[in-house]
Design a protein around this motif. Structure first.
Motif, PDB file in Angstrom:
ATOM      1  N   GLN A   1      31.208  12.841   1.269  1.00 11.17           N
ATOM      2  CA  GLN A   1      30.997  11.751   0.327  1.00 11.17           C
ATOM      3  C   GLN A   1      29.859  12.134  -0.611  1.00 11.17           C
ATOM      4  O   GLN A   1      28.821  12.625  -0.173  1.00 11.17           O
ATOM      5  N   PRO A   2      30.042  11.934  -1.915  1.00 11.36           N
ATOM      6  CA  PRO A   2      28.979  12.282  -2.852  1.00 11.36           C
ATOM      7  C   PRO A   2      27.746  11.415  -2.608  1.00 11.36           C
ATOM      8  O   PRO A   2      27.854  10.249  -2.225  1.00 11.36           O
ATOM      9  N   LYS A   3      26.587  12.009  -2.835  1.00 19.93           N
ATOM     10  CA  LYS A   3      25.329  11.282  -2.669  1.00 19.93           C
ATOM     11  C   LYS A   3      25.264  10.169  -3.705  1.00 19.93           C
ATOM     12  O   LYS A   3      25.586  10.377  -4.872  1.00 19.93           O
ATOM     13  N   GLU A   4      24.870   8.976  -3.238  1.00 24.64           N
ATOM     14  CA  GLU A   4      24.779   7.833  -4.146  1.00 24.64           C
ATOM     15  C   GLU A   4      23.701   8.091  -5.191  1.00 24.64           C
ATOM     16  O   GLU A   4      22.580   8.456  -4.868  1.00 24.64           O
ATOM     17  N   GLU A   5      24.059   7.930  -6.437  1.00 24.96           N
ATOM     18  CA  GLU A   5      23.115   8.146  -7.532  1.00 24.96           C
ATOM     19  C   GLU A   5      22.268   6.898  -7.730  1.00 24.96           C
ATOM     20  O   GLU A   5      22.777   5.791  -7.809  1.00 24.96           O
ATOM     21  N   ILE A   6      20.962   7.087  -7.779  1.00 29.05           N
ATOM     22  CA  ILE A   6      20.056   5.970  -8.001  1.00 29.05           C
ATOM     23  C   ILE A   6      19.990   5.680  -9.493  1.00 29.05           C
ATOM     24  O   ILE A   6      19.852   6.579 -10.301  1.00 29.05           O
ATOM     25  N   LYS A   7      20.100   4.412  -9.826  1.00 28.66           N
ATOM     26  CA  LYS A   7      19.968   3.985 -11.220  1.00 28.66           C
ATOM     27  C   LYS A   7      18.591   3.354 -11.353  1.00 28.66           C
ATOM     28  O   LYS A   7      18.302   2.338 -10.725  1.00 28.66           O
ATOM     29  N   TYR A   8      17.740   3.978 -12.141  1.00 28.62           N
ATOM     30  CA  TYR A   8      16.356   3.525 -12.310  1.00 28.62           C
ATOM     31  C   TYR A   8      16.285   2.440 -13.367  1.00 28.62           C
ATOM     32  O   TYR A   8      17.107   2.417 -14.268  1.00 28.62           O
ATOM     33  N   PRO A   9      15.326   1.531 -13.269  1.00 24.51           N
ATOM     34  CA  PRO A   9      14.220   1.471 -12.324  1.00 24.51           C
ATOM     35  C   PRO A   9      14.661   0.890 -10.977  1.00 24.51           C
ATOM     36  O   PRO A   9      15.597   0.096 -10.911  1.00 24.51           O
ATOM     37  N   VAL A  10      13.957   1.298  -9.902  1.00 21.34           N
ATOM     38  CA  VAL A  10      14.160   0.764  -8.561  1.00 21.34           C
ATOM     39  C   VAL A  10      12.799   0.408  -7.974  1.00 21.34           C
ATOM     40  O   VAL A  10      11.786   0.995  -8.348  1.00 21.34           O
ATOM     41  N   ALA A  11      12.786  -0.538  -7.072  1.00 21.63           N
ATOM     42  CA  ALA A  11      11.538  -0.955  -6.428  1.00 21.63           C
ATOM     43  C   ALA A  11      11.530  -0.498  -4.977  1.00 21.63           C
ATOM     44  O   ALA A  11      12.565  -0.525  -4.308  1.00 21.63           O
ATOM     45  N   ARG A  12      10.353  -0.074  -4.529  1.00 20.33           N
ATOM     46  CA  ARG A  12      10.161   0.339  -3.147  1.00 20.33           C
ATOM     47  C   ARG A  12       8.839  -0.222  -2.640  1.00 20.33           C
ATOM     48  O   ARG A  12       7.855  -0.277  -3.371  1.00 20.33           O
ATOM     49  N   ARG A  13       8.822  -0.632  -1.353  1.00 17.39           N
ATOM     50  CA  ARG A  13       7.610  -1.154  -0.725  1.00 17.39           C
ATOM     51  C   ARG A  13       7.062  -0.122   0.250  1.00 17.39           C
ATOM     52  O   ARG A  13       7.814   0.480   1.008  1.00 17.39           O
ATOM     53  N   ASP A  14       5.758   0.048   0.217  1.00 15.86           N
ATOM     54  CA  ASP A  14       5.098   0.908   1.194  1.00 15.86           C
ATOM     55  C   ASP A  14       5.015   0.118   2.501  1.00 15.86           C
ATOM     56  O   ASP A  14       4.427  -0.957   2.540  1.00 15.86           O
ATOM     57  N   PRO A  15       5.642   0.614   3.586  1.00 19.08           N
ATOM     58  CA  PRO A  15       5.677  -0.164   4.827  1.00 19.08           C
ATOM     59  C   PRO A  15       4.307  -0.325   5.485  1.00 19.08           C
ATOM     60  O   PRO A  15       4.105  -1.264   6.241  1.00 19.08           O
ATOM     61  N   ASP A  16       3.366   0.565   5.205  1.00 15.82           N
ATOM     62  CA  ASP A  16       2.049   0.487   5.833  1.00 15.82           C
ATOM     63  C   ASP A  16       1.109  -0.465   5.094  1.00 15.82           C
ATOM     64  O   ASP A  16       0.398  -1.256   5.711  1.00 15.82           O
ATOM     65  N   TYR A  17       1.083  -0.393   3.772  1.00 17.36           N
ATOM     66  CA  TYR A  17       0.126  -1.170   2.985  1.00 17.36           C
ATOM     67  C   TYR A  17       0.747  -2.365   2.269  1.00 17.36           C
ATOM     68  O   TYR A  17       0.041  -3.228   1.775  1.00 17.36           O
ATOM     69  N   GLY A  18       2.057  -2.408   2.134  1.00 18.99           N
ATOM     70  CA  GLY A  18       2.738  -3.560   1.556  1.00 18.99           C
ATOM     71  C   GLY A  18       2.816  -3.618   0.045  1.00 18.99           C
ATOM     72  O   GLY A  18       3.398  -4.545  -0.500  1.00 18.99           O
ATOM     73  N   PHE A  19       2.241  -2.623  -0.664  1.00 17.02           N
ATOM     74  CA  PHE A  19       2.339  -2.680  -2.126  1.00 17.02           C
ATOM     75  C   PHE A  19       3.732  -2.255  -2.561  1.00 17.02           C
ATOM     76  O   PHE A  19       4.433  -1.557  -1.853  1.00 17.02           O
ATOM     77  N   ILE A  20       4.137  -2.738  -3.734  1.00 18.23           N
ATOM     78  CA  ILE A  20       5.467  -2.436  -4.260  1.00 18.23           C
ATOM     79  C   ILE A  20       5.323  -1.616  -5.531  1.00 18.23           C
ATOM     80  O   ILE A  20       4.532  -1.956  -6.411  1.00 18.23           O
ATOM     81  N   VAL A  21       6.091  -0.537  -5.596  1.00 11.55           N
ATOM     82  CA  VAL A  21       6.092   0.350  -6.760  1.00 11.55           C
ATOM     83  C   VAL A  21       7.435   0.222  -7.468  1.00 11.55           C
ATOM     84  O   VAL A  21       8.485   0.253  -6.827  1.00 11.55           O
ATOM     85  N   LEU A  22       7.390   0.056  -8.778  1.00 10.87           N
ATOM     86  CA  LEU A  22       8.591   0.098  -9.607  1.00 10.87           C
ATOM     87  C   LEU A  22       8.730   1.538 -10.072  1.00 10.87           C
ATOM     88  O   LEU A  22       7.910   2.032 -10.853  1.00 10.87           O
ATOM     89  N   PHE A  23       9.741   2.240  -9.550  1.00 12.61           N
ATOM     90  CA  PHE A  23       9.961   3.639  -9.896  1.00 12.61           C
ATOM     91  C   PHE A  23      10.810   3.750 -11.151  1.00 12.61           C
ATOM     92  O   PHE A  23      11.859   3.121 -11.267  1.00 12.61           O
ATOM     93  N   LEU A  24      10.333   4.588 -12.083  1.00 10.26           N
ATOM     94  CA  LEU A  24      11.060   4.862 -13.325  1.00 10.26           C
ATOM     95  C   LEU A  24      11.824   6.169 -13.223  1.00 10.26           C
ATOM     96  O   LEU A  24      12.710   6.447 -14.025  1.00 10.26           O
TER      97      LEU A  24
END
Length: 72
Positions: free
Chosen positions: A7-30
């Protein structure tokens, strides 16, 4: 006849948000490693802090995917 293909790897469509599980901050990735903090609960990072060298947003051990809605 049965043909099995990888199966082809799912292509990420930016921007996407991710949370740091240790500190809880959220980054909007471009892009995979370029992003800006959009939410934080600690004093280590501030909203608006940016980096071109975050750990890859594809790494599920370092980042937790979150859904956000951008309006305005």
């Amino acid at each position: 006849m049965l043909e099995v293909t990888k199966q082809p790897k799912e292509e990420i469509k930016y921007p996407v948000a991710r949370r740091d599980p240790d500190y809880g901050f959220i980054v909007l990735f471009l892009s995979e490693t370029n992003g800006v903090i959009i939410s934080t609960k600690d004093d280590v990072y501030k909203i608006g802090d940016t980096s071109l060298n975050w750990l890859s947003c594809n790494n599920s051990e370092d980042w937790e995917p979150v859904n956000i809605t951008i309006t305005g």
